[in-house]
Scaffold this active site. Structure first.
Site, mmCIF file in Angstrom:
data_model
loop_
_atom_site.group_PDB
_atom_site.id
_atom_site.type_symbol
_atom_site.label_atom_id
_atom_site.label_comp_id
_atom_site.label_asym_id
_atom_site.label_seq_id
_atom_site.Cartn_x
_atom_site.Cartn_y
_atom_site.Cartn_z
ATOM 1 N N HIS A 51 32.228 34.376 35.841
ATOM 2 C CA HIS A 51 31.777 35.558 35.090
ATOM 3 C C HIS A 51 30.287 35.542 34.749
ATOM 4 O O HIS A 51 29.837 36.257 33.865
ATOM 5 C CB HIS A 51 32.591 35.747 33.794
ATOM 6 N N SER A 99 39.584 35.981 38.163
ATOM 7 C CA SER A 99 39.585 36.576 36.834
ATOM 8 C C SER A 99 38.766 37.860 36.851
ATOM 9 O O SER A 99 37.766 37.952 37.557
ATOM 10 C CB SER A 99 38.984 35.575 35.834
ATOM 11 N N GLU A 123 33.479 43.462 37.455
ATOM 12 C CA GLU A 123 33.313 42.264 38.272
ATOM 13 C C GLU A 123 34.622 41.499 38.349
ATOM 14 O O GLU A 123 35.488 41.632 37.503
ATOM 15 C CB GLU A 123 32.191 41.363 37.744
#
Length: 157
Positions: A51, A99, A123
């Site tokens: 992330h 994720s 994202e």
């Protein structure tokens, strides 16, 4: 070799989110939650590592909802040091988590959990520890029906 999760060009696939499953944060993503975001963002959804916006590592070739969840097919960019390392880690089974990075647009609370009805997806990351246990890179790269369906979803927008 059976079960290779990434091909020689750095392509891989899997599920970044599964519908109707409780994640470690107490969220449950509902079917159709990504539809508006995918229509709006299309090919601008980023492929990151952990992330981190400073760690783009590839591109998503296909993203789409099916009956199970959010199916993705991506490709790591060769020559990017982190992407090259990820290719080796994924290929050797050391890393396989996926994720989603999102903003909640519409949710309800039920039984102490949050049901996510609409998500603004920006994202999808390769991660060490996914919030949703089964959000993983597939055990073998496939160009089967799921990839074809996801590609069609992207192309039809």
């Amino acid at each position: 070799m059976v079960g290779i999760p990434i091909d020689s060009e750095g392509r891989f696939s899997g599920y970044a989110s599964l519908f109707n499953r409780l994640d470690a944060g107490g969220d449950i993503v509902m079917p159709g939650a990504f539809a508006k975001s995918l229509a709006k963002r299309g090919d601008r959804i980023r492929l990151l590592f952990q992330h981190d916006p400073k760690e783009p590592v590839g591109t998503w070739e296909a993203i789409g909802e099916d009956a199970r969840g959010l199916f993705v097919a991506g490709r790591l960019v060769p020559g990017v040091p982190r992407a090259d390392a990820l290719r080796r880690l994924i290929g050797n089974g050391a890393l396989d988590g996926l994720s989603i990075g999102f903003r909640t647009v519409r949710a309800t609370r039920e039984g102490g959990h949050r049901k996510l009805w609409q998500i603004d997806l920006f994202e999808i990351s390769i991660v060490t520890f996914p919030m949703m246990e089964d959000a993983r890179i597939a055990s073998s790269y496939s160009t089967g029906a799921a990839i074809v369906a996801a590609t069609q979803t992207i192309r039809n927008r």
